[in-house]
Design a protein around this motif. Structure first.
Motif, PDB file in Angstrom:
ATOM      1  N   LEU A  77       7.107  17.641  44.882  1.00 50.16           N
ATOM      2  CA  LEU A  77       8.156  18.058  45.827  1.00 50.16           C
ATOM      3  C   LEU A  77       8.404  17.027  46.924  1.00 50.16           C
ATOM      4  N   TYR A  78       7.363  16.317  47.340  1.00 50.29           N
ATOM      5  CA  TYR A  78       7.545  15.313  48.395  1.00 50.29           C
ATOM      6  C   TYR A  78       8.422  14.157  47.931  1.00 50.29           C
ATOM      7  N   VAL A  87       3.542  21.967  45.663  1.00 52.84           N
ATOM      8  CA  VAL A  87       4.020  20.600  45.873  1.00 52.84           C
ATOM      9  C   VAL A  87       3.969  19.832  44.557  1.00 52.84           C
ATOM     10  N   ILE A 111       3.157  26.538  49.285  1.00 53.68           N
ATOM     11  CA  ILE A 111       4.309  26.036  48.533  1.00 53.68           C
ATOM     12  C   ILE A 111       3.763  25.108  47.451  1.00 53.68           C
TER      13      ILE A 111
END
Lengths: 185, 280
Positions: A174-175, A166, A164
């Motif tokens: 993304l986090y 990130v 994915i």
């Protein structure tokens, strides 16, 4: 909408710029493994003007120390280790042409800056899914630092290795996204 | 008085190291499966589904669940009427670890000196906690511990005035700081009380309790339930990518402590919360 993308490794600029944080990506081609001890050695090689054991340009490093392969098998369990421990060494590698990293967990501000500066991408693989991830690895060969055992540098041939995005080349993380704007279609 | 051959200990430890790394305890497996069904985030549900698939592949194909097959943590509860015959007990335990990690194709992840960092190449030594108990049985727990989550564990020396709220804050802080690094969904082991080192051992022991089996002490059970709810409201989620499944369980163990202190240890374990128990 979450996007599914199939890409080749080593990477090219066009592919990298098409990847956005939140994309589900399947990687096929050649990638390399290196984790703590190999990063330390590469960093020492650079400091002493020594040669790096692998070509960094356009390549992907997977933060992995696999479990041993059973007879007749390519590799053992092969999931990601925590990327943050490599942060100290990573910006120098990105400045030398490394384009992608596969791991898990947060990265430092310095790594993010180097990702944006050099147009790179940071992928996460599912932590703790080493048995499943090993299925996407079709060949494995130790190419450097064999004495480091599981921490040696390996060249892997992968087929639709699932990750994915990130952190994309624009620095989207993304986090850090909240539930509302996370790419969760 | 009962006599146990230390070669028997070696054999048991070897088998337990292998079993722990290929098969999660049923309670852990069930908790992950239930979380997958309940999860409302699509990416979270996807990841939990992959973890279920991973467990199945591990058992069927005999590939360790996770490549980090851990440092072997062993709890040995030894009845005081047991007499060991043969070699030295600690050597017998380490020999079991050596054989298990070799024969089980498990990763050798131990360095002999923390700063020189040369791999011992056989995953020894184990970290062993002995306890002398009444009776003539030996209860062994083998809990291989991965370091992605171990690195995110914390000890806090709180003040008595910090009280229950302080403990809850400490747990939530540790879990939030761990975030995606600890491979959520996690199990949170908490030790409260004792001394600096005692609370850490309590927290480690708490991880070996069957998941979602709450404390028998009413106020502790309430704290466990409240913390589990609050942790799952953080939206860290599976893989740290969002969702309602950040922790599968919070287990708190307590112990008497000093009038001046309130030690709290938060030992985080990833979803590969391995432990095998055998009674000899």
């Amino acid at each position: 909408m979450k996007m599914e993308k199939y890409i080749r490794a080593p990477l090219d600029t066009e592919t990298i710029s098409s990847l956005k944080a939140g994309d589900f990506v399947y990687i096929s081609g050649t990638i390399y493994t290196a984790r703590d001890a190999a990063h330390k050695r590469m960093s020492e090689a650079l400091a002493g003007k020594g040669a790096l054991p692998i070509e960094l340009k356009n390549n992907i490093i997977y933060y992995l120390g696999p479990s041993p392969a059973r007879e007749g098998r390519v590799i053992g369990s092969a999931g990601p280790t925590t990327s943050g421990r490599m942060d100290k060494y990573t910006p120098a590698l990105l400045d030398l042409g490394l384009k992608g990293m596969i791991g898990k967990g947060r990265r430092s501000k310095e790594v993010k800056e180097a990702v944006v500066r050099n147009g790179c991408v940071y992928f996460a693989a599912i932590g703790g899914a080493g048995a499943l991830l090993s299925k996407a690895i079709k060949a494995s060969e130790v190419v450097a630092y064999e004495d480091l055992g599981t921490e040696a540098v390996r060249k892997l041939e992968v087929e639709n290795f699932p990750v994915i995005v990130v952190m994309d080349a624009d620095g989207n993380d993304l986090y850090e996204k909240t539930a509302e704007n996370r790419n969760d279609g | 008085m009962r006599t146990i051959e230390t070669t028997e200990i070696t054999k048991q430890i070897k088998e337990m190291c292998i079993e722990a790394n290929y098969f999660l305890p049923l309670d852990m497996k069930r908790a992950i499966e239930e979380a997958k069904d309940a999860e409302t985030s699509k990416i979270g549900k996807h990841i939990l589904g992959k973890l279920c698939e991973n467990m199945q592949i591990a058992g069927e194909d005999m590939i360790p669940i996770c490549q980090d097959t851990g440092m072997a943590v062993i709890f040995a509860e030894i009845g005081q009427d047991v007499h060991f015959e043969g070699g030295y007990l600690e050597e017998a335990i380490n020999e079991g670890v050596r054989q298990g990690y070799q024969e089980g194709y498990l990763r050798k992840s131990v360095v002999g000196d923390p700063l020189i960092r040369e791999n011992t190449k056989d995953n020894t030594p184990a970290v062993i906690h002995y306890q002398i108990v009444p009776g003539e049985q030996v209860k062994i727990t083998v809990a291989p511990k991965g370091f992605g989550s171990e690195n995110m564990s914390r000890v806090y020396m709180l003040k008595p005035a910090d009280g229950m709220e302080g403990v809850k804050r400490a747990v939530l802080t540790a879990v939030k700081e761990a975030g995606p690094n600890a491979c959520p969904p996690v199990v949170v082991g908490v030790g409260v009380g004792g001394t600096f080192e005692k609370c850490a051992v309590l927290a480690k022991q708490a991880l070996t309790r069957p998941v979602q089996e709450f404390s028998k002490v009413p106020y502790v059970r309430e704290m466990e339930q409240e913390l589990l709810r609050k942790i799952n409201e953080t939206d860290i989620g599976p893989g740290g990518l969002g969702g309602m499944t950040t922790a599968l369980a919070v287990h708190i163990n307590t112990y008497p402590t000093h009038i001046a202190g309130l030690p709290v240890a938060v030992n985080i374990c990833c979803h590969v919360n391995r432990h095998v128990v055998r009674v000899l």
